[in-house]
Design a protein around this motif. Structure first.
Motif, PDB file in Angstrom:
ATOM      1  N   VAL A  35       0.847  -1.189   0.000  1.00  0.00           N
ATOM      2  CA  VAL A  35       0.000   0.000   0.000  1.00  0.00           C
ATOM      3  C   VAL A  35       0.884   1.242   0.000  1.00  0.00           C
ATOM      4  O   VAL A  35       1.738   1.399   0.865  1.00  0.00           O
ATOM      5  CB  VAL A  35      -0.917   0.012   1.252  1.00  0.00           C
ATOM      6  CG1 VAL A  35      -1.703   1.299   1.331  1.00  0.00           C
ATOM      7  CG2 VAL A  35      -1.840  -1.197   1.257  1.00  0.00           C
ATOM      8  N   ASP A  36       0.674   2.119  -0.978  1.00  0.00           N
ATOM      9  CA  ASP A  36       1.386   3.391  -1.048  1.00  0.00           C
ATOM     10  C   ASP A  36       0.371   4.489  -0.716  1.00  0.00           C
ATOM     11  O   ASP A  36      -0.345   4.980  -1.587  1.00  0.00           O
ATOM     12  CB  ASP A  36       1.968   3.592  -2.440  1.00  0.00           C
ATOM     13  CG  ASP A  36       2.784   4.869  -2.561  1.00  0.00           C
ATOM     14  OD1 ASP A  36       2.703   5.742  -1.662  1.00  0.00           O
ATOM     15  OD2 ASP A  36       3.506   5.004  -3.574  1.00  0.00           O
ATOM     16  N   ARG A  37       0.288   4.852   0.566  1.00  0.00           N
ATOM     17  CA  ARG A  37      -0.702   5.839   1.012  1.00  0.00           C
ATOM     18  C   ARG A  37      -0.473   7.210   0.378  1.00  0.00           C
ATOM     19  O   ARG A  37      -1.422   7.963   0.189  1.00  0.00           O
ATOM     20  CB  ARG A  37      -0.704   5.944   2.531  1.00  0.00           C
ATOM     21  CG  ARG A  37      -1.370   4.732   3.192  1.00  0.00           C
ATOM     22  CD  ARG A  37      -1.423   4.821   4.707  1.00  0.00           C
ATOM     23  NE  ARG A  37      -1.812   6.098   5.256  1.00  0.00           N
ATOM     24  CZ  ARG A  37      -3.077   6.477   5.490  1.00  0.00           C
ATOM     25  NH1 ARG A  37      -4.068   5.672   5.219  1.00  0.00           N
ATOM     26  NH2 ARG A  37      -3.332   7.664   6.016  1.00  0.00           N
ATOM     27  N   GLU A  38       0.752   7.541   0.031  1.00  0.00           N
ATOM     28  CA  GLU A  38       1.027   8.836  -0.598  1.00  0.00           C
ATOM     29  C   GLU A  38       0.450   8.900  -2.012  1.00  0.00           C
ATOM     30  O   GLU A  38       0.058   9.959  -2.484  1.00  0.00           O
ATOM     31  CB  GLU A  38       2.537   9.110  -0.636  1.00  0.00           C
ATOM     32  CG  GLU A  38       3.154   9.292   0.742  1.00  0.00           C
ATOM     33  CD  GLU A  38       2.501  10.434   1.519  1.00  0.00           C
ATOM     34  OE1 GLU A  38       2.293  11.526   0.946  1.00  0.00           O
ATOM     35  OE2 GLU A  38       2.182  10.233   2.703  1.00  0.00           O
ATOM     36  N   CYS A  40      -2.251   7.145  -2.976  1.00  0.00           N
ATOM     37  CA  CYS A  40      -3.694   6.916  -2.888  1.00  0.00           C
ATOM     38  C   CYS A  40      -4.463   8.214  -3.164  1.00  0.00           C
ATOM     39  O   CYS A  40      -4.147   9.266  -2.614  1.00  0.00           O
ATOM     40  CB  CYS A  40      -4.055   6.385  -1.498  1.00  0.00           C
ATOM     41  SG  CYS A  40      -5.819   6.117  -1.248  1.00  0.00           S
ATOM     42  N   SER A  42      -7.839   8.340  -2.701  1.00  0.00           N
ATOM     43  CA  SER A  42      -9.044   8.242  -1.870  1.00  0.00           C
ATOM     44  C   SER A  42     -10.328   7.954  -2.646  1.00  0.00           C
ATOM     45  O   SER A  42     -11.411   8.359  -2.233  1.00  0.00           O
ATOM     46  CB  SER A  42      -9.227   9.511  -1.032  1.00  0.00           C
ATOM     47  OG  SER A  42      -8.079   9.768  -0.265  1.00  0.00           O
ATOM     48  N   GLN A  56     -10.877   2.961   4.668  1.00  0.00           N
ATOM     49  CA  GLN A  56     -10.361   4.298   4.401  1.00  0.00           C
ATOM     50  C   GLN A  56     -10.191   5.039   5.707  1.00  0.00           C
ATOM     51  O   GLN A  56     -11.041   4.953   6.603  1.00  0.00           O
ATOM     52  CB  GLN A  56     -11.323   5.073   3.495  1.00  0.00           C
ATOM     53  CG  GLN A  56     -11.270   4.611   2.054  1.00  0.00           C
ATOM     54  CD  GLN A  56     -12.216   5.415   1.188  1.00  0.00           C
ATOM     55  OE1 GLN A  56     -13.406   5.144   1.194  1.00  0.00           O
ATOM     56  NE2 GLN A  56     -11.690   6.375   0.452  1.00  0.00           N
ATOM     57  N   ASP A  57      -9.101   5.773   5.804  1.00  0.00           N
ATOM     58  CA  ASP A  57      -8.818   6.593   6.967  1.00  0.00           C
ATOM     59  C   ASP A  57      -9.910   7.645   7.108  1.00  0.00           C
ATOM     60  O   ASP A  57     -10.289   8.291   6.130  1.00  0.00           O
ATOM     61  CB  ASP A  57      -7.450   7.262   6.782  1.00  0.00           C
ATOM     62  CG  ASP A  57      -6.977   7.977   8.021  1.00  0.00           C
ATOM     63  OD1 ASP A  57      -7.640   8.955   8.424  1.00  0.00           O
ATOM     64  OD2 ASP A  57      -5.946   7.571   8.572  1.00  0.00           O
ATOM     65  N   ARG A  62      -7.581   8.076   2.840  1.00  0.00           N
ATOM     66  CA  ARG A  62      -6.628   7.185   2.170  1.00  0.00           C
ATOM     67  C   ARG A  62      -6.780   5.747   2.648  1.00  0.00           C
ATOM     68  O   ARG A  62      -7.269   5.472   3.733  1.00  0.00           O
ATOM     69  CB  ARG A  62      -5.198   7.661   2.400  1.00  0.00           C
ATOM     70  CG  ARG A  62      -4.927   8.976   1.707  1.00  0.00           C
ATOM     71  CD  ARG A  62      -3.511   9.408   1.927  1.00  0.00           C
ATOM     72  NE  ARG A  62      -3.297  10.720   1.347  1.00  0.00           N
ATOM     73  CZ  ARG A  62      -2.193  11.403   1.505  1.00  0.00           C
ATOM     74  NH1 ARG A  62      -1.206  10.928   2.230  1.00  0.00           N
ATOM     75  NH2 ARG A  62      -2.066  12.580   0.941  1.00  0.00           N
ATOM     76  N   VAL A  63      -6.325   4.848   1.807  1.00  0.00           N
ATOM     77  CA  VAL A  63      -6.451   3.414   2.048  1.00  0.00           C
ATOM     78  C   VAL A  63      -5.737   2.966   3.321  1.00  0.00           C
ATOM     79  O   VAL A  63      -4.681   3.477   3.671  1.00  0.00           O
ATOM     80  CB  VAL A  63      -5.928   2.613   0.833  1.00  0.00           C
ATOM     81  CG1 VAL A  63      -4.439   2.834   0.608  1.00  0.00           C
ATOM     82  CG2 VAL A  63      -6.223   1.128   0.987  1.00  0.00           C
ATOM     83  N   MET A  64      -6.377   2.009   4.001  1.00  0.00           N
ATOM     84  CA  MET A  64      -5.778   1.338   5.156  1.00  0.00           C
ATOM     85  C   MET A  64      -5.962  -0.161   4.937  1.00  0.00           C
ATOM     86  O   MET A  64      -7.065  -0.613   4.592  1.00  0.00           O
ATOM     87  CB  MET A  64      -6.460   1.748   6.459  1.00  0.00           C
ATOM     88  CG  MET A  64      -6.287   3.200   6.793  1.00  0.00           C
ATOM     89  SD  MET A  64      -6.940   3.696   8.431  1.00  0.00           S
ATOM     90  CE  MET A  64      -8.375   2.694   8.654  1.00  0.00           C
TER      91      MET A  64
END
Length: 95
Positions: A35-38, A40, A42, A56-57, A62-64
């Motif tokens: 997972v690359d949250r940067e 993402c 959303s 999602q946070d 963003r993805v969790m």
């Protein structure tokens, strides 16, 4: 050679192009998802596709990742979610 009950002999093609399924079974094992949250954006496609695997946070959307590793029974939906990610923030990591 007849196999009976309308089925072709083992390993031969059926009339619709299918092969004997017993000879082509694949064992699915757990996988990891990168997972690359940067990266993402959303969009939430991962959560819609595999809600048991992704969330999602609440703050930034963003993805969790909820399951690490992803168990065998959730691998198909996790792979599908990875393929639907519009930003490319998810990837399946083969061991």
């Amino acid at each position: 050679m007849r196999a009976g009950r309308g089925h072709p002999p083992e390993g031969e093609l059926a009339g619709d192009g299918r092969r004997d399924a017993a000879r082509h079974l694949v064992t699915v094992t757990a996988v990891r998802v990168g997972v690359d949250r940067e990266r993402c954006c959303s969009a939430g496609m991962c959560v819609l596709t595999a809600p048991e695997v992704f969330d999602q946070d609440e703050v930034d959307g963003r993805v969790m990742l909820l399951l690490d590793p992803v168990p065998a029974e959730r691998v198909a939906e996790a792979r599908e979610a990875v393929s639907f990610c519009p930003s490319g923030a998810l990837r399946v990591v083969e061991s």
